[in-house]
Design an enzyme around this catalytic site. Structure first.
Site, PDB file in Angstrom:
ATOM      1  N   CYS A   1      -5.505  41.159  33.310  1.00 42.10           N
ATOM      2  CA  CYS A   1      -6.411  42.129  33.917  1.00 42.10           C
ATOM      3  C   CYS A   1      -6.180  42.216  35.428  1.00 42.10           C
ATOM      4  O   CYS A   1      -6.233  43.310  36.018  1.00 42.10           O
ATOM      5  CB  CYS A   1      -7.859  41.740  33.630  1.00 42.10           C
TER       6      CYS A   1
ATOM      7  N   CYS B   1      -9.110  36.891  33.889  1.00 42.65           N
ATOM      8  CA  CYS B   1      -7.965  37.221  33.030  1.00 42.65           C
ATOM      9  C   CYS B   1      -6.741  37.576  33.901  1.00 42.65           C
ATOM     10  O   CYS B   1      -6.794  38.540  34.685  1.00 42.65           O
ATOM     11  CB  CYS B   1      -8.328  38.388  32.113  1.00 42.65           C
TER      12      CYS B   1
END
Length: 280
Positions: free
Chosen positions: A59, A56
């Site tokens: 993230c 991600c």
């Protein structure tokens, strides 16, 4: 001509660089890793938990801020943790993770979802100013320790296990895709039949069916027979009385007709000569 001490100095510099490299680039992280085995530690104390995935981009951008915030965890008396949803699918289902990254705050078993800015300063203010008190906690029905969320976690783990088996059938055993689907279809069918038989067996053990025995014919008692025959006797007596009345009336009628018959004959005989004289 180079000084004789230069090799020793160079070696010392290299040793210092190698010694300091782990501390500058690979220093120990203050972020605790949460798994399916130790997630119940979140139910005690003050926690900030991040749910992330290595692939991600958001993230990845959050990781430096999260690591810096974890360094303040001891001063703020808060535990900073993270969960890799790709490695812990059960926790992903238990906390209903639908977006990444997702951050939760937990205080003595009460979970609240953090939806503020994702910077180190904002995280520190959120804990130090107790901003989490203004957020409504997650309902106990949807808490990670509830029966509903435990079932959801089991379903997520089952789905990941099925996916791993599917990959094993295709990649390692070389089965075609339809062959793998056939295996799962047959397994589902047989497991359903087995589960149904087990449920029937348990139901018969807990609630055995009562076999009905033929009930004997209930013979009436003498008292009931006497009580039931009384109205029949009354009806019979009334019928006999009615028949007697009818027979008496018939006899009276017959007697009346017998008495009238000779009188009529006498009258006809007496009228016969008078009619003859009149004709002459």
């Amino acid at each position: 001509m180079a000084p004789s001490g230069s090799p020793a100095v160079t070696l010392a510099v290299l040793v210092l660089l190698l010694w300091g490299a782990p501390w500058t680039h690979g220093r120990r992280s203050n972020v605790r890793v949460i798994t399916d085995e130790n997630w119940r530690e979140l139910l005690e104390g003050d926690w900030m938990i991040e749910f992330y995935a290595p692939w991600c981009p958001a993230c990845q951008n959050l990781q430096p801020e999260w690591e810096s915030f974890a360094e303040w965890g001891e001063d703020l008396e808060v535990n900073v943790a993270k969960v890799d949803v790709t490695e812990q699918p059960g926790l992903s289902g238990r906390f209903i993770i639908t977006a990444l990254p997702t951050i939760y705050h937990c205080k003595d078993g009460e979970f609240r979802r953090y939806q503020g800015p994702r910077t180190k300063k904002d995280f520190i203010n959120f804990i130090s100013d107790k901003e989490w008190k203004s957020i409504e906690p997650v309902s106990s029905w949807f808490g990670p320790g509830s029966v509903l969320m435990s079932s959801m976690s089991a379903l997520f783990q089952l789905s990941m296990w099925i996916r791993a088996c599917h990959n094993y059938f295709i990649e390692d055993l070389g089965l075609p895709v339809w062959g793998s689907y056939t295996v799962f279809a047959l397994a589902t069918l047989f497991s359903g039949l087995l589960l149904g038989l087990c449920m029937i067996f348990v139901a018969d053990c807990l609630c055995p069916s009562k076999r009905r025995r033929p009930q004997p014919y209930p013979y009436p008692s003498k008292k009931l027979l006497s009580e039931s025959t009384q109205p029949l006797k009354k009806v019979e007596e009334e019928q006999e009385a009615d028949e007697e009345d009818v027979s008496e009336e018939e006899t009276e009628r017959k007697e009346g007709t017998n008495k009238d018959f000779p009188q009529n004959a006498i009258r006809q005989r007496s009228l016969g000569p008078s009619l003859a004289t009149d004709k002459s």
